[in-house]
Write an enzyme that holds these catalytic residues in place. Sequence first.
Site, PDB file in Angstrom:
ATOM      1  N   TYR A   1     -12.438  -1.999  13.461  1.00  0.00           N
ATOM      2  CA  TYR A   1     -12.938  -0.832  12.739  1.00  0.00           C
ATOM      3  C   TYR A   1     -14.375  -0.458  13.068  1.00  0.00           C
ATOM      4  O   TYR A   1     -14.709   0.708  13.158  1.00  0.00           O
ATOM      5  CB  TYR A   1     -12.810  -1.048  11.224  1.00  0.00           C
ATOM      6  CG  TYR A   1     -11.390  -0.886  10.724  1.00  0.00           C
ATOM      7  CD1 TYR A   1     -10.922   0.339  10.268  1.00  0.00           C
ATOM      8  CD2 TYR A   1     -10.504  -1.965  10.722  1.00  0.00           C
ATOM      9  CE1 TYR A   1      -9.622   0.503   9.814  1.00  0.00           C
ATOM     10  CE2 TYR A   1      -9.196  -1.814  10.267  1.00  0.00           C
ATOM     11  CZ  TYR A   1      -8.765  -0.580   9.807  1.00  0.00           C
ATOM     12  OH  TYR A   1      -7.468  -0.425   9.366  1.00  0.00           O
TER      13      TYR A   1
ATOM     14  N   HIS B   1       1.286  -9.122   4.801  1.00  0.00           N
ATOM     15  CA  HIS B   1       0.100  -8.259   4.674  1.00  0.00           C
ATOM     16  C   HIS B   1      -0.352  -8.310   3.210  1.00  0.00           C
ATOM     17  O   HIS B   1      -0.275  -7.327   2.494  1.00  0.00           O
ATOM     18  CB  HIS B   1       0.417  -6.832   5.140  1.00  0.00           C
ATOM     19  CG  HIS B   1      -0.786  -5.997   5.463  1.00  0.00           C
ATOM     20  ND1 HIS B   1      -0.921  -5.311   6.662  1.00  0.00           N
ATOM     21  CD2 HIS B   1      -1.901  -5.729   4.760  1.00  0.00           C
ATOM     22  CE1 HIS B   1      -2.078  -4.651   6.653  1.00  0.00           C
ATOM     23  NE2 HIS B   1      -2.691  -4.874   5.511  1.00  0.00           N
TER      24      HIS B   1
ATOM     25  N   HIS C   1      -1.904  -5.359 -12.839  1.00  0.00           N
ATOM     26  CA  HIS C   1      -1.352  -5.186 -14.190  1.00  0.00           C
ATOM     27  C   HIS C   1      -2.181  -5.912 -15.245  1.00  0.00           C
ATOM     28  O   HIS C   1      -2.324  -5.446 -16.363  1.00  0.00           O
ATOM     29  CB  HIS C   1       0.101  -5.680 -14.243  1.00  0.00           C
ATOM     30  CG  HIS C   1       1.031  -4.844 -13.419  1.00  0.00           C
ATOM     31  ND1 HIS C   1       2.273  -5.262 -13.011  1.00  0.00           N
ATOM     32  CD2 HIS C   1       0.885  -3.592 -12.909  1.00  0.00           C
ATOM     33  CE1 HIS C   1       2.854  -4.311 -12.302  1.00  0.00           C
ATOM     34  NE2 HIS C   1       2.035  -3.299 -12.225  1.00  0.00           N
TER      35      HIS C   1
ATOM     36  N   ARG D   1       4.077   0.191  13.020  1.00  0.00           N
ATOM     37  CA  ARG D   1       3.811  -1.150  12.481  1.00  0.00           C
ATOM     38  C   ARG D   1       3.826  -1.070  10.956  1.00  0.00           C
ATOM     39  O   ARG D   1       3.111  -0.260  10.381  1.00  0.00           O
ATOM     40  CB  ARG D   1       2.441  -1.646  12.965  1.00  0.00           C
ATOM     41  CG  ARG D   1       2.007  -2.939  12.309  1.00  0.00           C
ATOM     42  CD  ARG D   1       0.647  -3.438  12.822  1.00  0.00           C
ATOM     43  NE  ARG D   1       0.295  -4.635  12.094  1.00  0.00           N
ATOM     44  CZ  ARG D   1      -0.794  -4.776  11.340  1.00  0.00           C
ATOM     45  NH1 ARG D   1      -1.687  -3.818  11.249  1.00  0.00           N
ATOM     46  NH2 ARG D   1      -1.014  -5.894  10.680  1.00  0.00           N
TER      47      ARG D   1
ATOM     48  N   ASN E   1      -1.482 -10.608   8.730  1.00  0.00           N
ATOM     49  CA  ASN E   1      -2.504  -9.595   8.907  1.00  0.00           C
ATOM     50  C   ASN E   1      -3.838 -10.100   8.377  1.00  0.00           C
ATOM     51  O   ASN E   1      -3.977 -10.385   7.188  1.00  0.00           O
ATOM     52  CB  ASN E   1      -2.133  -8.312   8.147  1.00  0.00           C
ATOM     53  CG  ASN E   1      -3.213  -7.243   8.310  1.00  0.00           C
ATOM     54  OD1 ASN E   1      -3.373  -6.695   9.397  1.00  0.00           O
ATOM     55  ND2 ASN E   1      -3.986  -6.983   7.262  1.00  0.00           N
ATOM     56  N   GLU E   2      -4.802 -10.216   9.269  1.00  0.00           N
ATOM     57  CA  GLU E   2      -6.199 -10.459   8.913  1.00  0.00           C
ATOM     58  C   GLU E   2      -6.461 -11.714   8.067  1.00  0.00           C
ATOM     59  O   GLU E   2      -6.739 -11.640   6.870  1.00  0.00           O
ATOM     60  CB  GLU E   2      -6.778  -9.237   8.188  1.00  0.00           C
ATOM     61  CG  GLU E   2      -6.805  -8.002   9.042  1.00  0.00           C
ATOM     62  CD  GLU E   2      -7.599  -6.859   8.414  1.00  0.00           C
ATOM     63  OE1 GLU E   2      -7.902  -6.935   7.218  1.00  0.00           O
ATOM     64  OE2 GLU E   2      -7.913  -5.915   9.131  1.00  0.00           O
TER      65      GLU E   2
ATOM     66  N   ASN F   1      -7.291  -5.994  14.797  1.00  0.00           N
ATOM     67  CA  ASN F   1      -7.662  -4.878  13.921  1.00  0.00           C
ATOM     68  C   ASN F   1      -9.139  -4.644  14.127  1.00  0.00           C
ATOM     69  O   ASN F   1      -9.955  -5.545  13.898  1.00  0.00           O
ATOM     70  CB  ASN F   1      -7.397  -5.204  12.449  1.00  0.00           C
ATOM     71  CG  ASN F   1      -5.926  -5.129  12.104  1.00  0.00           C
ATOM     72  OD1 ASN F   1      -5.083  -4.819  12.956  1.00  0.00           O
ATOM     73  ND2 ASN F   1      -5.604  -5.407  10.855  1.00  0.00           N
TER      74      ASN F   1
ATOM     75  N   ASP G   1       2.192   0.443  -8.064  1.00  0.00           N
ATOM     76  CA  ASP G   1       3.525   0.492  -8.684  1.00  0.00           C
ATOM     77  C   ASP G   1       4.424   1.538  -8.008  1.00  0.00           C
ATOM     78  O   ASP G   1       5.617   1.303  -7.816  1.00  0.00           O
ATOM     79  CB  ASP G   1       3.424   0.845 -10.174  1.00  0.00           C
ATOM     80  CG  ASP G   1       2.913  -0.329 -11.007  1.00  0.00           C
ATOM     81  OD1 ASP G   1       2.590  -1.382 -10.420  1.00  0.00           O
ATOM     82  OD2 ASP G   1       2.836  -0.178 -12.244  1.00  0.00           O
TER      83      ASP G   1
ATOM     84  N   GLN H   1       0.798  -1.222   0.000  1.00  0.00           N
ATOM     85  CA  GLN H   1       0.000   0.000   0.000  1.00  0.00           C
ATOM     86  C   GLN H   1       0.833   1.275   0.000  1.00  0.00           C
ATOM     87  O   GLN H   1       0.330   2.332  -0.377  1.00  0.00           O
ATOM     88  CB  GLN H   1      -0.944  -0.004   1.209  1.00  0.00           C
ATOM     89  CG  GLN H   1      -1.978  -1.112   1.121  1.00  0.00           C
ATOM     90  CD  GLN H   1      -2.910  -1.128   2.314  1.00  0.00           C
ATOM     91  OE1 GLN H   1      -2.600  -1.733   3.330  1.00  0.00           O
ATOM     92  NE2 GLN H   1      -4.046  -0.464   2.215  1.00  0.00           N
TER      93      GLN H   1
ATOM     94  N   GLU I   1      -4.652  -2.113  14.330  1.00  0.00           N
ATOM     95  CA  GLU I   1      -5.236  -1.185  13.351  1.00  0.00           C
ATOM     96  C   GLU I   1      -6.566  -0.669  13.860  1.00  0.00           C
ATOM     97  O   GLU I   1      -7.337  -1.416  14.478  1.00  0.00           O
ATOM     98  CB  GLU I   1      -5.514  -1.862  11.996  1.00  0.00           C
ATOM     99  CG  GLU I   1      -4.351  -1.944  11.067  1.00  0.00           C
ATOM    100  CD  GLU I   1      -4.712  -2.621   9.742  1.00  0.00           C
ATOM    101  OE1 GLU I   1      -5.820  -2.401   9.221  1.00  0.00           O
ATOM    102  OE2 GLU I   1      -3.848  -3.377   9.247  1.00  0.00           O
TER     103      GLU I   1
HETATM  104  C1  PNW Z   1      -7.699  -3.514   6.813  1.00  0.00           C
HETATM  105  N1  PNW Z   1     -13.964  -4.958   7.100  1.00  0.00           N
HETATM  106  O1  PNW Z   1      -8.593  -4.239   6.020  1.00  0.00           O
HETATM  107  C2  PNW Z   1      -6.331  -3.792   6.231  1.00  0.00           C
HETATM  108  O2  PNW Z   1      -5.475  -4.457   7.130  1.00  0.00           O
HETATM  109  C3  PNW Z   1      -5.655  -2.594   5.629  1.00  0.00           C
HETATM  110  O3  PNW Z   1      -4.684  -3.000   4.731  1.00  0.00           O
HETATM  111  C4  PNW Z   1      -6.699  -1.696   4.990  1.00  0.00           C
HETATM  112  O4  PNW Z   1      -6.152  -0.661   4.226  1.00  0.00           O
HETATM  113  C5  PNW Z   1      -7.551  -1.149   6.119  1.00  0.00           C
HETATM  114  O5  PNW Z   1      -8.105  -2.192   6.899  1.00  0.00           O
HETATM  115  C6  PNW Z   1      -8.679  -0.238   5.650  1.00  0.00           C
HETATM  116  O6  PNW Z   1      -9.555  -0.931   4.820  1.00  0.00           O
HETATM  117  C7  PNW Z   1      -9.919  -4.364   6.337  1.00  0.00           C
HETATM  118  O7  PNW Z   1     -14.728  -5.246   6.179  1.00  0.00           O
HETATM  119  C8  PNW Z   1     -10.771  -4.805   5.342  1.00  0.00           C
HETATM  120  O8  PNW Z   1     -14.398  -4.805   8.266  1.00  0.00           O
HETATM  121  C9  PNW Z   1     -12.109  -5.017   5.593  1.00  0.00           C
HETATM  122  C10 PNW Z   1     -12.607  -4.771   6.852  1.00  0.00           C
HETATM  123  C11 PNW Z   1     -11.772  -4.328   7.856  1.00  0.00           C
HETATM  124  C12 PNW Z   1     -10.416  -4.117   7.589  1.00  0.00           C
END
Ligand code: PNW
Length: 505
Positions: free
Chosen positions: A331, A142, A59, A97, A186-187, A329, A72, A39, A399
């Site tokens: 959100y 990741h 690509h 991180r 990661n995830e 992580n 890229d 990213q 995160e």
């Molecule tokens: C994370 N959801 O992905 C990733 O670890 C990061 O790379 C990403 O940029 C960031 O969150 C923001 O999207 C997620 O659906 C993808 O709850 C999906 C979810 C949560 C985190």
Amino acid sequence: MKSVIVFSLAVVSCCALPSKQDRKFPDDFIFGTATASYQIEGGWNADGKGENIWDYMTHNTPEVIKDQSNGDIAADSYTNYKRDVEMMRELGLDAYRFSLSWSRILPNGFSNQISEAGIAFYNNYINEMLKYNITPMITLYHWDLPQRLSELGGFTNPLFTDWFEDYARVAYEEFGDRVKHWITFNEPREICYEGYGSTTKAPRANVTDIATYICAKNLVIAHAKAYYAYVNDFKDSQGGECGITISVNWFGPLTDSEEDEAAAEIKRQAEWGLYAEPIYSQQGGFPKEFSELVAKKSDEQGYPRSRMPEFTEEEKSYVNGAYDFFGVNHYTSYLISATEYLDDSTAPSLYSDAGVGSYTPPEWPLSASSWLRLAPNSIYNALTHLKEKYGDIKFYITENGWSETSGGDDYNRIKYQRAALESVLDSIDAGVNLRGYMFWSLMDNFEWMEGYTERFGLYSVDFEDPARTRTPNKSAFVYKQIIKTRVIDHDYEPDSTTMTIDQGR
Ligand code: PNW
């Protein structure tokens, strides 16, 4: 008269309850930010780097990315890494991180050939952080799998567990003298469900009925192999810790009916229990109710065996307890129903195996990402649940963050972060052993299928500018103030737009 006033003031200050504003983060609580290699780095083929699945997909099928963009160049941290560390110093971060690009270190995926240039890049990045007392926290994987390994089936090939251990050993050997915090994956949900069980991440395998479950089993075994490689051969001499990061959003019941509570539990098992149970629960293996459900549905659908593989007893006990901490992580939240909002259009799939409905109240403020709303008590609900389920283990929030479209002010990011950090303090007050918080993200970056249309950065990045200039948003000043004072001041308004580096940073 005067003495009366003094007396009443004294009464007020002696007996008032401590307001939420007075709560302090522990002195040793670690504040950081997070990013990921694909990213931010760019340099996609620089100095012999091998192709990975995101290079290949963007690509060859650019139309799957919302703005047809790719990583890229991204934020070009491959050349701007010193500026990245300068931003960390401006913010006063304790930790950073970031992830390693597997194919930058091992261009053909295997450890017979190690790229000196790849190692040098990460050494420079790490050493620059250490110069200023910023603690590096490394994610080994990741999402950017070497393309060659993907062509061999990637995470669905049982040999994947060896390939990953080999790669992890190279990383410990090269960087472990200075890096003390390791995250294997990661995830897993986004790797397995989104990458193999649907089309929402590379490699978009879309084998909906079985691939998520095969991937899940191989992934947790690969995690355990990398964990024991560290514990057996590096931990004594290097003295660090190793864990995994799982996306744990909160899934609560829509109503207080027993059916909705049971539906929410099934959803939690399907979303993150699949990866957390084998590692963190005493019982070992995949989550009980959900695996029974998948076995039953597989049978009804005419499969000769469950679409979800089992762990042998030996595998169960190997994977179980393979952690020093749990990286979360987090959100957002969802409300789960047994009877409402059902959608079975993807059957047979993990989504339809869970077979429950999901709802988000429109009054929860929405970010620029369709899935990301500001939900009440979200971190608290998730962390206190994990503590109750898995006991008194060590947690990091690896995160948490908020997206905006480009160019807007980021007042809502500030609001979201303050709410999240209040929820962090509530969790600590409730006895959760939470050691740190990494905000996603240090700067704007390539947001996977959304390209550059969603911006998560404390710093804005100008992707039109060849120099990829970084400029602090308002939220950067607010986060800096929180880190410095260890207090959330809801009235704080940044009075400057230029960042400076505080003394000692
Ligand atoms: C994370 N959801 O992905 C990733 O670890 C990061 O790379 C990403 O940029 C960031 O969150 C923001 O999207 C997620 O659906 C993808 O709850 C999906 C979810 C949560 C985190």
